[in-house]
Design a protein around this motif. Structure first.
Motif: not given
Length: 220
Positions: A163-169, A171-178, A180-188
């Motif tokens: 999550q800190a990596m996501f919030e660090d300006p 870093n940039s992430f692919t849109p699909w990864f963000k 999936i992480a938002r809706d699924f990954l943390f629950g998985w």
């Protein structure tokens, strides 16, 4: 199967796109043929990767099949991330999940629909191609298929690190990864820790049944 008008028009639009200034290997890979699908992930044809990824064509409804693979370290459950190469034509330098790519119409084994076998074969192939992980370490029957997602791109310490990596300006992430992480990954991830084996290791197969893989989930 004859080509649809949409595919013919899409190819025509690509005639003016010059990839000669890009890395030769990446340009060659854009000639690979992706599997075209409808909104329910039914295969309806094939076209080259370059055509598939032109936003003009995507906005007209041209969809293609892709996959996102997540590899967790058994000992502590950490997720292996990949920073996409600078030479990539799509989403260069961005951080993403372990491996993201496409099953190809070029390979008969990757077109097999039953039990998502084609996608599993493609994931094993690309994990070797992109990360050097040999197929012997990624047997197709050991992948845990989770769900299907339709997307359009333009708690504990381990997850807090991501999550800190996501919030660090910086870093940039692919849109699909963000997405999936938002809706699924943390629950998985939570379920992986709850379902460790007798040795306390996380095992992908323990996520069986966590998601309904029979439906396509639209994400925006």
């Amino acid at each position: 199967m004859s080509e649809s008008r949409a595919v013919i028009a899409a190819k025509a639009a690509l005639a003016s796109i010059d990839l000669s200034t890009y890395d030769p290997e990446q340009s060659r890979l854009m000639d690979e043929r992706c599997i075209l699908v409808d909104e329910q992930d039914n295969a309806i044809g094939a076209v080259d990767k370059k055509t598939c990824h032109l936003m003009e064509n995507i906005n007209k409804g041209l969809l293609h099949r892709a996959f996102s693979a997540f590899v967790f370290r058994p000992s502590d459950g950490k997720l292996l991330l990949q920073q996409r190469a600078t030479e990539k034509i799509t989403f260069p330098d961005m951080w993403t999940n372990t491996c993201c790519s496409h099953p190809l119409d070029d390979f008969e084994a990757e077109k097999v629909e039953k039990d998502q076998l084609g996608v599993r074969v493609a994931a094993s192939r690309k994990l070797e191609h992109e990360l050097g992980i040999p197929p012997s370490q990624t047997p197709v029957d050991q992948f845990q298929y989770l769900t299907r997602i339709h997307y359009l791109a333009p708690s504990d310490g381990i997850k807090e690190e991501l999550q800190a990596m996501f919030e660090d300006p910086s870093n940039s992430f692919t849109p699909w990864f963000k997405l999936i992480a938002r809706d699924f990954l943390f629950g998985w991830w939570d379920e992986l820790y709850k379902r460790t084996d007798s040795q306390g290791k996380v095992v992908a197969q323990n996520l069986a049944g966590i998601a309904d893989g029979s439906k396509v989930i639209a994400m925006t």
